[in-house]
Design an enzyme around this catalytic site. Structure first.
Site, short mmCIF file in Angstrom:
data_model
loop_
_atom_site.label_atom_id
_atom_site.label_comp_id
_atom_site.label_asym_id
_atom_site.label_seq_id
_atom_site.Cartn_x
_atom_site.Cartn_y
_atom_site.Cartn_z
N ASP A 1 -10.33 -5.81 -0.39
CA ASP A 1 -9.24 -5.50 0.49
C ASP A 1 -9.65 -4.75 1.46
OD1 ASP A 1 -6.88 -4.64 1.43
OD2 ASP A 1 -6.79 -2.97 0.15
N ASP B 1 0.69 -1.02 0.09
CA ASP B 1 0.07 0.10 -0.07
C ASP B 1 0.76 1.34 -0.03
OD1 ASP B 1 -2.50 -1.25 0.11
OD2 ASP B 1 -2.24 -1.50 2.34
C1 DX5 Z 1 -6.57 0.33 3.57
C2 DX5 Z 1 -5.52 -0.45 2.99
C3 DX5 Z 1 -5.74 -1.93 3.30
C4 DX5 Z 1 -5.30 -2.67 4.45
C5 DX5 Z 1 -6.05 -3.58 5.17
O1 DX5 Z 1 -6.26 1.41 4.09
O2 DX5 Z 1 -5.67 -0.38 1.67
O3 DX5 Z 1 -4.83 -2.74 2.25
O4 DX5 Z 1 -3.89 -2.86 4.27
O5 DX5 Z 1 -5.86 -3.49 6.13
P1 DX5 Z 1 -6.89 -4.28 7.11
O6 DX5 Z 1 -6.84 -5.92 6.72
O7 DX5 Z 1 -5.90 -4.14 8.40
O8 DX5 Z 1 -8.08 -3.66 6.95
#
Ligand code: DX5
Length: 209
Positions: A164, A32
């Protein structure tokens, strides 16, 4: 259906530690990148390419207002897919062309509050769609079930759909009946026994190795 971990951090040491940990169990990781503008958080930028090992496939999730600036910096062959947000104003046809030249698959992410009616045309540029289970920017947020209301419209595009954000052992049952190609998991994998947690999610989704 495939489960992959995500890394979201502005800290180089944490980035390296998570990479090392995930490299044992996964052949693909989503990284990310946040610019502090499109989302209220800032992570490491494209310099992460210098510390990614050769043997791992990287899916790059650009939570940024100007994806083109980042895409033109792609230099590692192990970036196999790149995801931009439909909500930013960008020339996605141009981006798609650039990514094709780089041999990178193009994904478009859709936020929980985004009305798909406005973007059905836009997503035709993409090779796959990443539905967000949370508002992007931070790990560890609560899954927003309402986002699943967009699933049917997304499937109708004929594109593979990824999910996601917000997935853990409590929320996994909410999504088991949906045909997501890839599920991206962040904070749930950060602590505890990674192998145990991965197997638990796989069992709940009836994924066989
Ligand atoms: C959200 C991100 C996600 C995050 C997911 O801001 O784009 O990719 O890494 O993390 P979790 O599983 O903790 O929601």
């Amino acid at each position: 259906m495939k489960i992959i971990p995500s890394i979201l951090t502005g800290d180089r040491e944490q980035f390296q530690n998570e990479l090392l940990k995930y490299n044992v169990f996964f052949d693909e990781i989503q990284i990310d990148i946040a610019d502090g503008v499109f989302v209220p958080n800032k992570t490491l930028g494209m310099e992460v390419q210098d510390i990614i090992p050769e043997n791992i496939k990287i899916s790059l999730h650009l939570m940024v207002n100007s994806p083109w600036e980042y895409i033109t910096q792609i230099k590692t062959n192990n970036i196999t897919s790149c995801i931009c947000h439909v909500e930013v104003s960008a020339d996605f046809a141009d981006i798609k062309n650039k990514l094709v030249k780089l041999g990178v698959v193009f994904g478009l992410a859709v936020n929980p509050d985004t009305n798909m009616d406005s973007y059905l045309e836009t997503v035709t540029n993409a090779d796959f769609i990443q539905l967000m289970g949370v508002n992007p920017g931070f790990q560890g947020q609560q899954f927003i079930p309402k986002t699943l209301e967009k699933y049917e419209a997304l499937k109708k595009t004929g594109k593979p759909v990824w999910l996601d954000g917000g997935i853990n052992e409590k929320t996994i049952d909410l999504i088991r009946d949906y045909d997501f190609q890839t599920i991206v998991v962040g904070s749930y994998f950060q602590s505890g026994d990674l192998n145990y947690k991965l197997q638990l999610l796989k069992e709940r989704l009836w994924i066989k190795d």
